[in-house]
Every structure is written in C-alpha cells, then in structure tokens.
Scaffold this active site. Sequence first.
Site, PDB file in Angstrom:
ATOM      1  N   LYS A  49       0.856  -1.178   0.000  1.00  0.00           N
ATOM      2  CA  LYS A  49       0.000   0.000   0.000  1.00  0.00           C
ATOM      3  C   LYS A  49       0.893   1.229   0.000  1.00  0.00           C
ATOM      4  CE  LYS A  49      -4.567   0.766   0.432  1.00  0.00           C
ATOM      5  NZ  LYS A  49      -5.670  -0.038  -0.127  1.00  0.00           N
ATOM      6  N   VAL A  58     -17.934   3.876  -3.299  1.00  0.00           N
ATOM      7  CA  VAL A  58     -18.389   2.496  -3.110  1.00  0.00           C
ATOM      8  C   VAL A  58     -19.720   2.448  -2.372  1.00  0.00           C
ATOM      9  CG1 VAL A  58     -17.854   0.267  -2.057  1.00  0.00           C
ATOM     10  CG2 VAL A  58     -16.047   1.580  -3.174  1.00  0.00           C
ATOM     11  N   VAL A  75     -21.292   7.069   2.084  1.00  0.00           N
ATOM     12  CA  VAL A  75     -21.860   6.871   0.745  1.00  0.00           C
ATOM     13  C   VAL A  75     -21.043   7.628  -0.291  1.00  0.00           C
ATOM     14  CG1 VAL A  75     -24.181   6.248   1.466  1.00  0.00           C
ATOM     15  CG2 VAL A  75     -23.610   8.668   1.235  1.00  0.00           C
ATOM     16  N   GLY A  76     -19.733   7.367  -0.248  1.00  0.00           N
ATOM     17  CA  GLY A  76     -18.843   7.865  -1.289  1.00  0.00           C
ATOM     18  C   GLY A  76     -18.942   6.981  -2.511  1.00  0.00           C
TER      19      GLY A  76
END
Length: 364
Positions: free
Chosen positions: A80, A184, A181-182
């Site tokens: 990452k 994805v 609720v971005g």
Amino acid sequence: MQQGVFDRQSGHEQVVFCQDSESGLRAIIAIHSTALGPAMGGTRFHPYPSEEAALADVLELAKGMSYKNAVAGLPHGGGKAVIIGDPLVDKSDALLRSYGRFVERLHGTYITACDVGTTVRDMDVASRESQFVLGRSRADGGAGDSSVLTAFGVYRAMLACAEYRWGTPSVKGLRIAVSGVGKVGSLLAKLLVEQGARVVAHDIDEEAVRRLRLARPEIRAAVDGRSLMRKKTDIFAPCALGGVLDETAVGLLGAEIVCGAANNQLAEPGIAKELHDRGVLYAPDYVVNAGGVIQVADELHGFTFQRAKRRAAKIFDATRYVLELADEDGLPPAAAADRLAERRMAEARQRAARAGERAEAPTG
C-alpha cells in the site's frame, strides 16, 4: 516514544519513504509480503496529522492487502502507499508523476492503483512514469473505476452472510444501514435497493447523502453516525474510513451482521471477539471488499469486465468458507480469515524455498 518500523515487528519486507521538494510529494510505500507474488495495493491521498500517523496507516493497510489477496486467491502479495496531503489542495500532475517515478524504481515489486483520495485520472497521470500503475481509464488502456466491483463484491458477501445467518442468500426485505456513501457506499446502497433491501444511510458529507437520495428517494437518511449505528437493522455496512468499530460502537450496534467495504474496520483486534461474544456476525473486511483488487489484477491480463465480475462473484464462496472455518475452529471469523491467509502465504514461502533448494542442488 514513537515506535519505529522495526519496533513494530509487523513482518513488512520493505518500507520506502518518498520525497520530492519540487512537487511537494511526501509519500510512504509499504510492502508487507511478496510470498504469493508482486505486492499489489492502492495509493491513498490523505491529510494525515503527522508522519507517524501516515506510517501507522500504511503499515496496517499493506498487511491487510497481503491477507486480502491471499484469501481472494490472487497471485499477489500485499502493499500500500499513502501520499501525505489534502488531495483537494495539494494534488498536482507534477506530484503524481513524481510519485509514479518512485513506483517505477521498485521494478514491479509493488503495483499500485486507486484508493481513498485518488482517482482513475490520477492513475493515468502517474502511469506516464511507471508501467506498474493500474486502475487507469479505459481510454488509457485500463479497467476504469474499481468501485463498481468493490460494491458488487460486498453485496455478494452480504448474500453469503444472510444465507449463513438466516438460511436464504437474499437481501430482499432486509434492513441495511450504510455508513459512508462515497464512491463504493453509494453504489452499494443503490444495488441493495434494487435487490429489495430497505436502506438507511449516513455520511459526514451531507451533499453525498443528498445526491444519493435524489437518485434513490426510497433510501432514508440517518440524523448522524451514532443514530445509524444504533438503529435496529439486519446488516450494518461500514463503507468509509477504518477504525469505526471500537468498544463504544460495539455497545451501540443494533445490527446482527457487520459487512461493509471499509478497510481496517476494527479499531483493535480484540473487537472481533467482542462482536463474536455478542452474537454479531462480522464478515472480515478484507474478504468482503476484494472486488476492487480483483478488477485491478485482471487489468494485468487485458481487462474484461465480465471475467472480473465472475471472479468478484466468488467473494460469496470465500465469505462462506471463512464463516465455516470459524465454526470448525471455534474462532471469530476475523481470526479464521487471518489463519487462512497466513497459511496460504506460509505454503507459498515453503514452495519457494523447496524450489530454491532444487535449483542449488548439484547435478550428476
């Protein structure tokens, strides 16, 4: 006294600090494991309060990617990257290209794509400097936004949890709380409504909730995050940043199942046992949200959406397998998933060691 990388005893193979004063780039790339293949994981762009916070996050995220890729059956290890800064203020093409050059210098040990704070366009820019940047736009030869298959994979995991808990692989009629609720979370909420679920949602960004409800007026909005968590629901889906499930949250939780897209949902490992003891079924986040990395990995072979979707659909099977292992071993599902991932990585290291011994053995 702050812990250093070596003090953490986290098993990471390599941690690279990247700095470019001209573009303002400050980034950290962490490679946890390459036992199963080149490390793969996204690049997060976030205004961390300190370098120590950024390091702690990237180490945890990289380890999570090793486990995610192992359980998903991908031929990749885990890595990452985090870029320190506000993506709305500090992001520039010069910074992204500089970051791409650092990725290229790792010669494929680390393969990156999008994460929180980065976009498909960002990957297009970074890929001008590195062949090891995926998650690019269709126009640039990539697979585009991986949010669709991430949300689809979470939905498939929910079906597995529903079958395990109630005997039917369906969300029809279920009450589902979506936190965040971005990219994805909004796709997941819409998909759940299409499948007959009753959805209530919350996000710290009120505009995101407003947009979602304009598209799907049947989705209800919670007053705040605590209210959402307390609601008597069947499934709670954390889809924002990690660490949402701490002791306080577990005490508030009104859902029977936790199954969501966020990474590192548990504030500390002991929370998995606390959920288990309370009778809450926790689907390990890295099992559930593997749809995105499945899509990105498919890009290496000439991306085909339907092929990637078929693979993401198998998150249902992976989730069921982990839940069954947990029953067999008398463990919380998170511990069972960790054990499965660690076994697969250990077996890969053993195979590599045996292959090395054979290569070094003298011939007659």
